[in-house]
Design a protein around this motif. Structure first.
Motif, short mmCIF file in Angstrom:
data_model
loop_
_atom_site.label_atom_id
_atom_site.label_comp_id
_atom_site.label_asym_id
_atom_site.label_seq_id
_atom_site.Cartn_x
_atom_site.Cartn_y
_atom_site.Cartn_z
N GLU A 53 -23.42 9.15 -0.33
CA GLU A 53 -22.81 8.45 0.81
C GLU A 53 -22.82 9.32 2.05
N ARG A 54 -22.52 10.59 1.88
CA ARG A 54 -22.49 11.51 3.02
C ARG A 54 -23.86 11.58 3.69
N SER A 55 -24.93 11.59 2.89
CA SER A 55 -26.27 11.68 3.47
C SER A 55 -26.66 10.43 4.25
N PHE A 56 -25.99 9.29 3.97
CA PHE A 56 -26.29 8.06 4.70
C PHE A 56 -25.19 7.70 5.70
N GLY A 57 -24.21 8.58 5.86
CA GLY A 57 -23.18 8.38 6.88
C GLY A 57 -22.18 7.28 6.59
N VAL A 58 -21.94 7.00 5.30
CA VAL A 58 -20.94 6.00 4.95
C VAL A 58 -19.89 6.63 4.04
N CYS A 59 -18.76 5.95 3.90
CA CYS A 59 -17.71 6.44 3.01
C CYS A 59 -16.95 5.26 2.43
N ARG A 60 -15.99 5.55 1.58
CA ARG A 60 -15.14 4.54 0.94
C ARG A 60 -13.71 4.71 1.40
N LEU A 61 -13.06 3.62 1.68
CA LEU A 61 -11.63 3.62 1.94
C LEU A 61 -10.97 3.12 0.66
N VAL A 62 -10.09 3.93 0.09
CA VAL A 62 -9.44 3.60 -1.18
C VAL A 62 -7.95 3.41 -0.90
N LEU A 63 -7.46 2.20 -1.19
CA LEU A 63 -6.05 1.89 -1.02
C LEU A 63 -5.40 1.82 -2.39
N ARG A 94 -18.41 3.13 7.94
CA ARG A 94 -18.62 4.33 8.74
C ARG A 94 -17.30 5.10 8.74
N ARG A 95 -17.38 6.41 8.81
CA ARG A 95 -16.18 7.25 8.72
C ARG A 95 -15.16 6.86 9.81
N GLU A 96 -15.65 6.60 11.02
CA GLU A 96 -14.75 6.22 12.11
C GLU A 96 -14.02 4.92 11.79
N THR A 97 -14.73 3.96 11.21
CA THR A 97 -14.13 2.67 10.86
C THR A 97 -13.09 2.86 9.76
N ALA A 98 -13.44 3.63 8.73
CA ALA A 98 -12.51 3.88 7.62
C ALA A 98 -11.25 4.58 8.11
N GLU A 99 -11.42 5.57 8.97
CA GLU A 99 -10.25 6.28 9.49
C GLU A 99 -9.41 5.39 10.39
N ALA A 100 -10.05 4.51 11.16
CA ALA A 100 -9.30 3.59 12.02
C ALA A 100 -8.48 2.61 11.18
N ILE A 101 -9.09 2.07 10.12
CA ILE A 101 -8.35 1.16 9.23
C ILE A 101 -7.23 1.91 8.54
N VAL A 125 0.85 -1.19 0.00
CA VAL A 125 0.00 0.00 0.00
C VAL A 125 0.89 1.24 0.00
N GLN A 126 0.60 2.15 -0.94
CA GLN A 126 1.39 3.37 -1.06
C GLN A 126 0.63 4.61 -0.65
N HIS A 127 -0.68 4.58 -0.80
CA HIS A 127 -1.48 5.77 -0.55
C HIS A 127 -2.87 5.32 -0.12
N ILE A 128 -3.48 6.05 0.82
CA ILE A 128 -4.80 5.69 1.33
C ILE A 128 -5.69 6.93 1.33
N ASP A 129 -6.90 6.79 0.78
CA ASP A 129 -7.88 7.88 0.78
C ASP A 129 -9.14 7.43 1.51
N VAL A 130 -9.79 8.37 2.16
CA VAL A 130 -11.14 8.18 2.66
C VAL A 130 -11.99 9.16 1.88
N SER A 131 -12.95 8.64 1.09
CA SER A 131 -13.75 9.53 0.24
C SER A 131 -15.23 9.30 0.48
N GLN A 132 -15.99 10.35 0.18
CA GLN A 132 -17.43 10.35 0.43
C GLN A 132 -18.11 11.22 -0.61
N GLY A 133 -19.01 10.63 -1.38
CA GLY A 133 -19.82 11.41 -2.31
C GLY A 133 -21.04 11.95 -1.58
N PRO A 134 -21.84 12.77 -2.25
CA PRO A 134 -23.00 13.37 -1.59
C PRO A 134 -24.03 12.35 -1.13
#
Length: 148
Positions: free
Chosen positions: A102-112, A128-135, A91-100
């Motif tokens: 996803e944002r309205s339902f409180g979920v996001c994507r973790l992109v490796l 969940r944002r907390e889970t994505a950020e923890a990972i 893994v070289q780079h990690i993103d946490v992203s959220q479209g509109p």
């Protein structure tokens, strides 16, 4: 439940596009072919039942992930089941992203982003944002530890 709602909204957007396209096609074909009014629309509605009603739930239930000390394992797929193994050392780079939506339902994507060219972008949707950020933080700590 948030990711399932996001998946259903994406399916609804696809079906809405197909319905508009069928209306346009039907109006264009009306003069060339003697079609009963609404026949193409009914056909599209019948075909749209699966991706709108059935597929999101099946795809949601078929998806999962597990992370251990060395690798991230991702399983997905209803018709074709895919098991992806991502070595954390690659893994070289990690993103946490959220479209509109996803944002309205409180979920996001973790992109490796990994080293290499094939499948160098691995996405974990519906976290969940907390889970994505923890990972993200856990993977980043492992990458930094391996670099030492």
């Amino acid at each position: 439940m948030g990711q399932l709602s996001v998946m259903r909204i994406h399916a609804l957007m696809l079906v809405a596009f197909l319905l508009v396209a069928s209306l346009v096609a039907e109006s264009a074909l009306r003069t060339a072919v003697d079609l009963p009014p609404g026949s193409l629309l009914v056909a599209v509605l019948l075909l749209a039942a699966y991706p709108l009603v059935v597929a999101p739930g099946r795809r949601y239930r078929a998806w999962g992930y597990r992370i251990d000390a060395e690798e991230l394992h991702i399983g997905q797929g209803v018709w074709t089941q895919v098991h992806t193994v991502v070595p954390l050392a690659r893994v070289q780079h990690i993103d946490v992203s959220q479209g509109p939506i996803e944002r309205s339902f409180g979920v996001c994507r973790l992109v490796l982003h990994t080293a290499g060219t094939m499948h160098s972008r691995v996405v974990l949707p519906g976290l969940r944002r907390e889970t994505a950020e923890a990972i993200r933080d856990e993977v980043r700590a492992r990458i930094q530890q391996d670099a030492l």
